[in-house]
Each structure stands twice: as C-alpha cells, then as structure tokens.
Design a protein around this motif. Structure first.
Motif, PDB file in Angstrom:
ATOM      1  N   GLN A   2       0.840  -1.180   0.000  1.00 14.94           N
ATOM      2  CA  GLN A   2       0.000   0.000   0.000  1.00 14.94           C
ATOM      3  C   GLN A   2       0.879   1.236   0.000  1.00 14.94           C
ATOM      4  OE1 GLN A   2      -2.316  -1.332   3.562  1.00 14.94           O
ATOM      5  NE2 GLN A   2      -4.040  -0.681   2.331  1.00 14.94           N
ATOM      6  N   ARG A 122      -9.991  -8.186  -2.120  1.00 12.70           N
ATOM      7  CA  ARG A 122      -9.231  -7.103  -1.473  1.00 12.70           C
ATOM      8  C   ARG A 122      -8.104  -7.675  -0.617  1.00 12.70           C
ATOM      9  NH1 ARG A 122      -9.080  -1.691  -2.766  1.00 12.70           N
ATOM     10  NH2 ARG A 122      -8.455  -0.463  -0.967  1.00 12.70           N
ATOM     11  N   ARG A 123      -8.383  -8.748   0.093  1.00 11.25           N
ATOM     12  CA  ARG A 123      -7.338  -9.366   0.921  1.00 11.25           C
ATOM     13  C   ARG A 123      -6.206  -9.906   0.044  1.00 11.25           C
ATOM     14  NH1 ARG A 123     -11.524  -9.979   4.739  1.00 11.25           N
ATOM     15  NH2 ARG A 123     -12.589 -11.677   3.651  1.00 11.25           N
ATOM     16  N   ARG A 126      -4.001  -6.953  -1.023  1.00 13.34           N
ATOM     17  CA  ARG A 126      -3.128  -6.375   0.010  1.00 13.34           C
ATOM     18  C   ARG A 126      -1.794  -7.108   0.124  1.00 13.34           C
ATOM     19  NH1 ARG A 126      -8.121  -5.821   3.357  1.00 13.34           N
ATOM     20  NH2 ARG A 126      -8.716  -3.619   3.266  1.00 13.34           N
TER      21      ARG A 126
END
Length: 408
Positions: A2, A122-123, A126
């Motif tokens: 991120q 989404r996991r 990441r």
C-alpha cells in the motif's frame, strides 16, 4: 503493498481505477504476471442483499488469482437452473430444467454475497507483490504521448502507460475520454435481499418469468437460504420495498408458490432501478474500460459481473502479451485488439438480456409464441440445449487464458 503517491510521478505499467470486483480482478491479473500495477480507489462495500452467481469461467479466473478458496467457502453451487413461465400467456410452456452435468460440469456456477467476493479479492490485493494500493478517488486522467496522468482527490498524481477504467456505470474516466455511450431506462426496479426458508433449495436456481420481469431465487450455502432478485414495475417495487420484513417475506412466499416453504428475511435489502448502458467502444487514448464502465444491464441471467470479469481477464491477456513482447501496453495496437474481442461479446450479451426483459413486458401473441417455442426447443432439442448452456456459462471461442478449461 500500500502507499500514497502525493508528490510522486513514478510511472506504473498499469493503473486500475476502481476498487470493485472487476477492478480488483484486473489489478491482480496484471500484478501476478510481474507487471508493476497500481489500484486506485477506496473500498466502499454496499450492504443491499445482492449476491453474484459466478459462472464456471469466472470461478476459473478467481482460482488463478488465488481468491477462490476463500470465496468458495461461502458459495453455493448452482447445479440446476429452472425456468417457470408465470406470464399467463396462451403459449405458456411447461417448466424447463437445465442440469450442469449435461455439459460435463459439477455446477454452472456458484452464488456468493457480493460483499464477500470483494472482501476476498481485497485481501489478495493487500498481499500481492507488484501491486500498489492507492486509497484515494481519481478525479481525472489525461493521456500523454508515453503515459497517462491520473489526478487524485488527495492531491496526488499517478502516471501509468495504461489506465484501466473500472469506475462504474457513471464512470468519470469514460466521460472525460469522450467515448459515446447509449443509455436507456426500464420501467422497472429490482428488489434484492436474502431469504431463509423451511425447505431445501437442493442447489436449484429458479427463475419465474412474470409480466413485470423475472422473479429469481438463487441458492445460497447451507441449503436453506436463497438470494432474491424480484424485478417489478417501479411503483409496485417501491410498495414491496416499503413492507416490513414479515409482510415482504409473505409476498415472496406467495410469488414463489410456496415451493421453498415458509420464508423470512435474513439479510439486508436493496431497491435497484433498472437501466442499461453500452459504450460504443471499450477503449480510448491509453484507456481500457472494464465492467460497468463499459456496459450496464439488468440483473438477469447472471451476466453482469461475469461479463465484467471476462473484461478483466481479457485486458490482463492483452497487457501480458504486450509486456512479453516489449510493447507499450497502452499503445493503439494493444487497445485495438482488446476492443475487437470485447465489443461483440458485450453487445451480444446486452442485446440478449434486453430482448428477454422487454419480451416479458408485452402480451403480444407473436412474442409470447416466439418465447414459448424457444424455451420448448431448448428443452427438447439436445444439441441446441447443450449449446445454449455452454454459451451461457462461457463463450466457446475467444475465452481469455485464465478462464479456459485446461486440457490434458
């Protein structure tokens, strides 16, 4: 990974704008191939009782992305599809059943809550190398000779050789690019929710064809829960949406002819106006459109998100080929190849859903006869039946690499 890009203009090969399922899948697809990728957008799940029936090709794509194990834990197989004509037509055919085993599949697809699908993707994002998550909305994109420059709401800037627009049906990127679109509205809205019921659904998805649109019950995991998509006229849909849970459950049970026994509301609700949109082309200068940025149609036939995931798998293929050959992923030739593959698929699926929906809204005898004969033909003509089932699950020709059946 991120990060923030405020004050930074380090170019990525690909920047995907939009953090829904189609955008997440697009970003994961290119990043997993070793291509430096940015995903621009905030995660904002909507709890409105919507689920998605992921067809076989979409499941293969999610498996390749590493998201399926988590999604599959809460998904229900769709082994049988049942269509019941409830229009009152003089040419009403008997109920038709289609079984996935007829085309060599354990299931046509798997039904799962939309929010759970997005959370699982989404996991994966990441922890994905080569993928930078940028938690900010894009306010615009300006294509240049070598890169496209994306401006962010937080003041930052992202540069990429290719921008993938996955920013929804009212896509700011599409609007800014000047791509013409055809838009239309239907005199209907869809009520969505999740139901618990006394009788097992036995992995059968049932679609009632009514004069106001399809009324669909789709199996959910556990055997005694189903998702509802009830398409009705706008005013009747609003009246149904205003009912309390007990009254709405009773109305659903009545419309379903009691086939699943007593029902109760077991999840959030939504009321979705029906509309359609089709972009004249899914590309512009250094821009490829995927998902609802390129096409929007009613929640009928499990085609919407599955078509968006095919877009994501196809742009991944185009980018990977360009990367392998040392070509510009945002160049005209790469975008032209992507557009050629997606334009026909999107137009054909949009037209099929539009024709089915509109045919239910009229009581013209020729249309009733044509619809009834078509269903009878699919029921009784084995080769036609199997062709229709296969095409509904995944087009035979032009399937993207990560959706193809692996041959021994």
């Amino acid at each position: 990974m991120q990060g923030s890009t405020t004050g930074s203009t380090t170019p990525f090969e690909v920047a995907v704008v939009g953090a829904g399922a189609a955008g997440l899948a697009s970003a994961l697809g290119s990043a997993q191939a070793g291509i430096p990728t940015a995903l621009v957008g905030r995660h904002a799940p909507v709890a409105d009782g919507r689920t998605v029936a992921l067809l076989d090709g979409s499941v293969r794509f999610l498996q390749a992305l590493g998201a399926w194990d988590e999604v599959g834990e809460r998904a229900s197989p769709l082994c049988t599809l049942q269509i019941i004509d409830d229009t009152g037509s003089l040419f009403r055919p008997p109920p038709a059943r289609f079984h996935s085993a007829e085309i060599g599949l354990d299931a046509f697809g798997w039904n799962v809550e939309s929010a759970h699908l997005v959370a699982a993707l989404r996991r994966c994002a990441r922890s994905q190398p080569n993928l930078t998550l940028i938690e900010s909305d894009a306010t615009g994109a300006e294509p240049g000779e070598a890169n496209s420059r994306i401006t962010l709401a937080d003041g930052g800037v992202v540069e990429a050789r290719l921008v993938v627009g996955a920013d929804g049906g009212r896509s700011p990127l599409r609007a800014a690019s000047g791509v013409p679109v055809r838009e239309w509205n239907y005199p209907q809205a869809a009520i969505t929710t999740i139901l618990a019921h006394d009788k097992s659904h036995d992995d059968v998805s049932t679609e009632f064809h009514t004069r106001s649109g399809p009324f669909t019950l789709v199996p959910m995991s556990g055997g005694f829960r189903s998702s509802l998509v009830w398409v009705a006229g706008k005013a009747p849909a609003e009246r149904l949406a205003a009912l309390d849970d007990a009254a709405l459950a009773e109305a659903v049970e009545r419309q379903a002819r009691g086939m699943l026994g007593r029902m109760r509301i077991d999840g959030p609700r939504g009321l979705v106006p029906l509309r359609g949109l089709l972009a004249s082309t899914p590309v512009a200068a250094r821009l490829a459109l995927v998902g609802e940025a390129a096409h929007v149609f009613p929640p009928i036939g499990a085609q919407g998100l599955n078509l968006g995931l095919r877009d994501a798998a196809c742009i991944r293929d185009a980018v990977v080929r360009a990367h392998r050959d040392g070509r510009d992923p945002g160049g005209r030739a790469v975008l032209a190849a992507y557009a050629a593959g997606r334009r026909i698929d999107a137009a054909a699926r949009t037209a099929a859903v539009d024709v089915l929906n509109r045919s239910l809204l009229t009581d013209l005898l020729p249309l009733d006869l044509a619809r009834g004969l078509g269903l009878l033909a699919m029921t009784h003509l084995g080769p036609l039946r199997r062709i229709v089932m296969r095409e509904g699950v995944l087009p035979r020709f032009g399937a993207p690499e990560l959706m193809r059946v692996k041959r021994a």
